[in-house]
Design an enzyme around this catalytic site. Structure first.
Site, short mmCIF file in Angstrom:
data_model
loop_
_atom_site.label_atom_id
_atom_site.label_comp_id
_atom_site.label_asym_id
_atom_site.label_seq_id
_atom_site.Cartn_x
_atom_site.Cartn_y
_atom_site.Cartn_z
N ASP A 36 14.77 -7.47 1.01
CA ASP A 36 14.50 -8.54 0.35
C ASP A 36 12.87 -8.45 -0.58
O ASP A 36 12.14 -7.87 0.13
CB ASP A 36 14.49 -10.09 0.85
CG ASP A 36 16.02 -10.48 0.92
OD1 ASP A 36 17.02 -9.53 0.84
OD2 ASP A 36 16.16 -11.69 1.59
N HIS A 43 12.52 -6.58 4.53
CA HIS A 43 12.02 -6.45 3.32
C HIS A 43 11.22 -5.55 3.10
O HIS A 43 10.72 -4.70 3.88
CB HIS A 43 10.85 -7.83 3.60
CG HIS A 43 11.51 -9.15 4.05
ND1 HIS A 43 11.94 -9.46 5.09
CD2 HIS A 43 11.78 -10.14 3.02
CE1 HIS A 43 12.36 -10.74 5.05
NE2 HIS A 43 12.36 -11.32 3.66
#
Length: 422
Positions: free
Chosen positions: A62, A214
């Site tokens: 993400d 991430h």
């Protein structure tokens, strides 16, 4: 002179007769099974038993693209593993070359809104919608396609109510949360060892795992942990896949006592003008029914598209529906499909579709027809079926579906069974 029957049934004659009998039984069983499947209303061949040991892991990243996206891509390429990247629109505008690299390496893209601002996104659905459309437009300008996978910043729990879920689904989007959190964004400087430990905490009995990580911001430790995470799931027998909008959604439950419980839902007029119209991008088209000999399968919208007067299908999905297989080589950016006695190579760089057969010296090549979009290899249906060795007999359409019928040459069908018997 009449040969006694016991002489015919001895030696090589008995072997030959046995093979003929078995072959006839195989054809009879195949025809009976297909007929039973057809009369029961099934659109697909009789399903094979699923392997109860099959386990799938979806690595997801993400907040990117960012400072560490290139390092993540290098590791994934080295390990020949695919992942799904949920990108922010403002980051995509800043690093368009990274978005292209993600797609070129065969990974999937998802929409993570434009700026990740909780207060804006969760105060009013219309703001959330606007950011989804902003990011969608940015990605389309860079790649030529619109992603309809969505992940909410911070996840849906405590942020989404039922209206958020319902309206996004109505608009043609699939919302994906996760069931394994690497914890790499819990605080600043989470060490790689802790990330590795969290990312491998598989829920008891889970055979489908979505790992949250991430690649945006200061996540150098995630990069350090990634090889170990890949090794763990590989050693545990998981196969790595990219997410698709057609997958079963993994979503958190709603929190009725959440911070945003007092917000108002959009008006019916706004929904009709924006959300319902948007669904036409993915949901308004026809289904595609394909018959190859006695086998049949139906592809829903999202599993095929029509462009330039050609039907395009995703190679992996199509092969799987007809009993074949496909794998991705990140280093060569080529997908290789195996169907019956044929090996089909789809080169996303040159665009060439090439077929090899074990009984032929010369390869068959169709140039410039392969496309790579959103982590998926797309090929024209007619050309793919020709490379599979089947003949397209008809293409018809009505208000509900496209119908393609193809036949398998008898000699090829016979050889498939004889190869198994001899």
């Amino acid at each position: 002179m009449v040969t006694p029957i016991h002489t015919l049934l001895s030696g090589k004659w008995s072997v030959l007769i046995l093979r003929i009998v078995v072959l006839l039984c195989v054809f009879a069983a195949s025809a009976g099974t297909t007929y039973a499947s057809s009369v029961s209303g099934s659109n697909a061949p009789a399903p094979k038993e699923e392997n109860p040991q099959d386990k799938v892991v979806y690595l997801s990243f993400d907040d990117g693209p960012g400072n560490h996206t290139r390092e993540v891509l290098d590791i994934l390429r080295k390990e020949q593993v695919l992942a799904t990247f949920f990108v922010l629109g403002e980051q995509a505008e800043r690093y368009p070359e990274m978005i292209r690299a993600v797609v070129e390496d065969g990974h999937a893209l998802g929409n993570h809104t434009f700026n990740h601002n909780y207060e804006q996104l969760y105060s009013d659905f219309k703001v959330f919608w606007k950011q989804i459309k902003q990011t969608e437009s940015v990605v389309e300008r860079i790649t030529g396609f619109r992603p309809n996978l969505v992940r909410a910043p911070g996840g849906t729990y405590g942020h989404f109510d039922k209206s958020y879920f319902d309206l996004l689904k109505l608009g043609g989007y699939t919302v994906m949360d996760w069931n394994v959190d690497s914890g790499d964004s819990k605080r600043k400087g989470v060490p790689a060892k802790e990330i590795l430990r969290n990312a491998t905490k598989v829920p008891a009995g889970a055979r489908s795992v979505i790992v949250l990580m991430h690649d945006g911001g200061a996540h150098a430790e995630t990069v350090k942990a990634l090889p170990g995470i890949i090794k763990y799931y590989s050693d545990q027998g998981f196969r790595f896949e990219t997410m698709k909008a057609s997958d079963e959604p993994v979503q958190f439950r709603t929190d009725s006592n959440g911070k945003y419980k007092s917000r108002k839902a959009p008006s019916k007029e706004w929904i009709a003008e924006n959300v319902q119209e948007n669904s036409n991008l993915w949901l308004a088209g026809k289904k595609l029914k394909v018959e190859i000999g006695l086998a049949a399968a139906t592809l829903k919208q999202g599993e095929f598209r029509v462009e330039d007067q050609r039907i395009m299908v995703p190679l992996r999905t199509f092969m799987k529906k007809f009993g074949g297989s496909a794998r991705w080589n990140a280093e060569t950016r080529t997908a290789t499909a195996v169907w019956k006695d044929r090996t089909i190579h789809a080169d996303s760089v040159s665009g060439d579709l090439t077929t090899k057969r074990s009984d032929q010296l010369n390869d068959r090549t169709t140039e410039g027809v392969v496309q790579s979009q959103g982590g998926t290899i797309w090929v024209p249906l007619r050309e793919l079926m020709e490379h599979m060795g089947v003949t397209v007999d008809s293409l018809k359409a009505n208000e509900k579906e496209w119908m393609v019928k193809a036949s398998v040459p008898l000699a090829a069908a016979n050889s498939m069974y004889l190869d198994k018997l001899i």
